[in-house]
Design a protein around this motif. Structure first.
Motif, PDB file in Angstrom:
ATOM      1  N   ASN A   1     -29.991 -50.519  75.886  1.00 43.39           N
ATOM      2  CA  ASN A   1     -30.344 -49.803  74.648  1.00 43.39           C
ATOM      3  C   ASN A   1     -31.563 -50.419  73.964  1.00 43.39           C
ATOM      4  OD1 ASN A   1     -28.215 -47.834  74.751  1.00 43.39           O
ATOM      5  ND2 ASN A   1     -26.832 -49.529  74.299  1.00 43.39           N
ATOM      6  N   LEU A   2     -32.556 -50.760  74.759  1.00 40.08           N
ATOM      7  CA  LEU A   2     -33.776 -51.362  74.222  1.00 40.08           C
ATOM      8  C   LEU A   2     -34.503 -50.327  73.353  1.00 40.08           C
ATOM      9  CD1 LEU A   2     -35.406 -54.067  74.458  1.00 40.08           C
ATOM     10  CD2 LEU A   2     -36.844 -52.865  76.107  1.00 40.08           C
ATOM     11  N   PRO A   3     -34.751 -50.654  72.081  1.00 42.00           N
ATOM     12  CA  PRO A   3     -35.374 -49.689  71.173  1.00 42.00           C
ATOM     13  C   PRO A   3     -36.890 -49.614  71.353  1.00 42.00           C
ATOM     14  CG  PRO A   3     -34.909 -51.709  69.997  1.00 42.00           C
ATOM     15  CD  PRO A   3     -34.419 -51.910  71.411  1.00 42.00           C
TER      16      PRO A   3
ATOM     17  N   GLU B   1     -38.938 -38.572  82.641  1.00 45.62           N
ATOM     18  CA  GLU B   1     -38.214 -39.303  81.597  1.00 45.62           C
ATOM     19  C   GLU B   1     -37.303 -40.329  82.274  1.00 45.62           C
ATOM     20  OE1 GLU B   1     -38.167 -38.765  78.096  1.00 45.62           O
ATOM     21  OE2 GLU B   1     -39.878 -37.429  78.332  1.00 45.62           O
ATOM     22  N   VAL B   2     -37.648 -41.595  82.144  1.00 44.14           N
ATOM     23  CA  VAL B   2     -36.945 -42.672  82.854  1.00 44.14           C
ATOM     24  C   VAL B   2     -35.842 -43.274  81.989  1.00 44.14           C
ATOM     25  CG1 VAL B   2     -37.270 -44.992  83.814  1.00 44.14           C
ATOM     26  CG2 VAL B   2     -38.908 -43.177  84.341  1.00 44.14           C
ATOM     27  N   SER B   3     -34.652 -43.397  82.585  1.00 44.01           N
ATOM     28  CA  SER B   3     -33.491 -43.952  81.880  1.00 44.01           C
ATOM     29  C   SER B   3     -33.125 -45.356  82.348  1.00 44.01           C
ATOM     30  CB  SER B   3     -32.273 -43.053  82.096  1.00 44.01           C
ATOM     31  OG  SER B   3     -32.540 -41.769  81.636  1.00 44.01           O
TER      32      SER B   3
ATOM     33  N   GLU C   1     -44.827 -50.046  75.234  1.00 46.51           N
ATOM     34  CA  GLU C   1     -44.053 -50.846  74.282  1.00 46.51           C
ATOM     35  C   GLU C   1     -42.949 -51.613  75.020  1.00 46.51           C
ATOM     36  OE1 GLU C   1     -41.561 -50.452  70.086  1.00 46.51           O
ATOM     37  OE2 GLU C   1     -42.057 -48.622  71.191  1.00 46.51           O
ATOM     38  N   MET C   2     -42.295 -50.963  75.972  1.00 44.68           N
ATOM     39  CA  MET C   2     -41.261 -51.625  76.769  1.00 44.68           C
ATOM     40  C   MET C   2     -41.881 -52.762  77.578  1.00 44.68           C
ATOM     41  SD  MET C   2     -39.780 -51.906  80.076  1.00 44.68           S
ATOM     42  CE  MET C   2     -40.576 -50.582  80.939  1.00 44.68           C
TER      43      MET C   2
ATOM     44  N   PHE D   1     -37.959 -62.969  89.423  1.00 44.55           N
ATOM     45  CA  PHE D   1     -36.893 -62.343  88.642  1.00 44.55           C
ATOM     46  C   PHE D   1     -36.906 -60.836  88.859  1.00 44.55           C
ATOM     47  CE2 PHE D   1     -40.661 -61.955  86.031  1.00 44.55           C
ATOM     48  CZ  PHE D   1     -40.548 -60.693  85.466  1.00 44.55           C
ATOM     49  N   ILE D   2     -35.790 -60.226  88.498  1.00 41.58           N
ATOM     50  CA  ILE D   2     -35.715 -58.777  88.335  1.00 41.58           C
ATOM     51  C   ILE D   2     -35.122 -58.560  86.953  1.00 41.58           C
ATOM     52  CG2 ILE D   2     -34.683 -56.597  89.081  1.00 41.58           C
ATOM     53  CD1 ILE D   2     -34.535 -57.745  91.911  1.00 41.58           C
ATOM     54  N   SER D   3     -35.818 -57.786  86.170  1.00 44.01           N
ATOM     55  CA  SER D   3     -35.347 -57.420  84.837  1.00 44.01           C
ATOM     56  C   SER D   3     -34.759 -56.014  84.927  1.00 44.01           C
ATOM     57  CB  SER D   3     -36.531 -57.444  83.874  1.00 44.01           C
ATOM     58  OG  SER D   3     -36.150 -56.924  82.638  1.00 44.01           O
ATOM     59  N   VAL D   4     -33.622 -55.804  84.268  1.00 42.74           N
ATOM     60  CA  VAL D   4     -32.988 -54.490  84.239  1.00 42.74           C
ATOM     61  C   VAL D   4     -33.054 -53.992  82.798  1.00 42.74           C
ATOM     62  CG1 VAL D   4     -30.878 -53.167  84.693  1.00 42.74           C
ATOM     63  CG2 VAL D   4     -31.422 -55.176  86.101  1.00 42.74           C
ATOM     64  N   VAL D   5     -33.690 -52.838  82.599  1.00 40.90           N
ATOM     65  CA  VAL D   5     -33.860 -52.305  81.254  1.00 40.90           C
ATOM     66  C   VAL D   5     -33.304 -50.881  81.176  1.00 40.90           C
ATOM     67  CG1 VAL D   5     -35.526 -51.683  79.451  1.00 40.90           C
ATOM     68  CG2 VAL D   5     -35.969 -53.662  80.940  1.00 40.90           C
ATOM     69  N   VAL D   6     -32.464 -50.672  80.184  1.00 37.62           N
ATOM     70  CA  VAL D   6     -31.997 -49.330  79.853  1.00 37.62           C
ATOM     71  C   VAL D   6     -32.526 -49.040  78.445  1.00 37.62           C
ATOM     72  CG1 VAL D   6     -30.007 -47.826  79.463  1.00 37.62           C
ATOM     73  CG2 VAL D   6     -29.905 -49.588  81.248  1.00 37.62           C
ATOM     74  N   PRO D   7     -33.554 -48.204  78.346  1.00 33.46           N
ATOM     75  CA  PRO D   7     -34.097 -47.918  77.014  1.00 33.46           C
ATOM     76  C   PRO D   7     -33.095 -47.115  76.175  1.00 33.46           C
ATOM     77  CG  PRO D   7     -35.212 -46.600  78.685  1.00 33.46           C
ATOM     78  CD  PRO D   7     -34.249 -47.487  79.409  1.00 33.46           C
TER      79      PRO D   7
END
Length: 157
Positions: free
Chosen positions: A15-17, A101-103, A23-24, A78-84
């Motif tokens: 839930n990265l704002p 639109e990427v989730s 920005e991400m 590293f591998i970063s996992v991001v769920v915006p």
């Protein structure tokens, strides 16, 4: 090789704002830099590579992105996992004139060419499993994501 070895709990963000891809990238660069994973110019490398080689992948019911950069910007793999918080737009890998639109984002910080190829193959296989992607997107916390990815890679051994 197991992708779970590269997943760093401090670089799992749910839930990265963020409102945009850039920005991400900025937020994740700050985190990776803070923990000593990347060089200061990692962000610049990431942005320029994404412009030339877009990483958005549109699948049947969702879209995923696998942004990465050149090895010289990475200190520790590293591998970063991001769920915006809300899906963010990426240009598509197979047609850069289109956006999706990427989730879910797997940001790679790898500094060995062989690792990058292996990890990309594993991730491409993983994202074909819609149920797994849905579980990651709806995960409650970082530990659940790490555990899920560890179990998936163990199943494939």
């Amino acid at each position: 090789m197991e992708i779970s070895n590269y997943i760093k709990k401090e670089l799992i963000k749910l839930n990265l704002p963020c409102k945009s891809r850039n920005e991400m990238f900025q937020m994740m660069h700050q985190e990776a830099y803070k923990y000593g994973y990347v060089e200061e110019d990692f962000l610049e490398g990431l942005l320029s590579r994404e412009e030339v080689f877009p990483t958005g992948i549109k699948l049947s019911n969702y879209s995923v992105a696998i942004p990465h950069t050149e090895a010289e910007y990475v200190k520790n793999q590293f591998i970063s996992v991001v769920v915006p918080e809300n899906p963010i737009r990426f240009k598509q890998m197979d047609d850069e004139t289109l956006e999706t639109e990427v989730s879910l984002i797997f940001m790679l910080g790898l500094n060995k060419p062989h690792s990058q190829l292996e990890v990309l193959k594993e991730l491409m296989s993983l994202i074909q499993k819609e149920d797994v992607v849905k579980e990651i997107i709806s995960a409650k916390d970082e530990e659940q994501v790490k555990e899920l990815l560890t179990n998936i890679t163990l199943e494939n051994v």
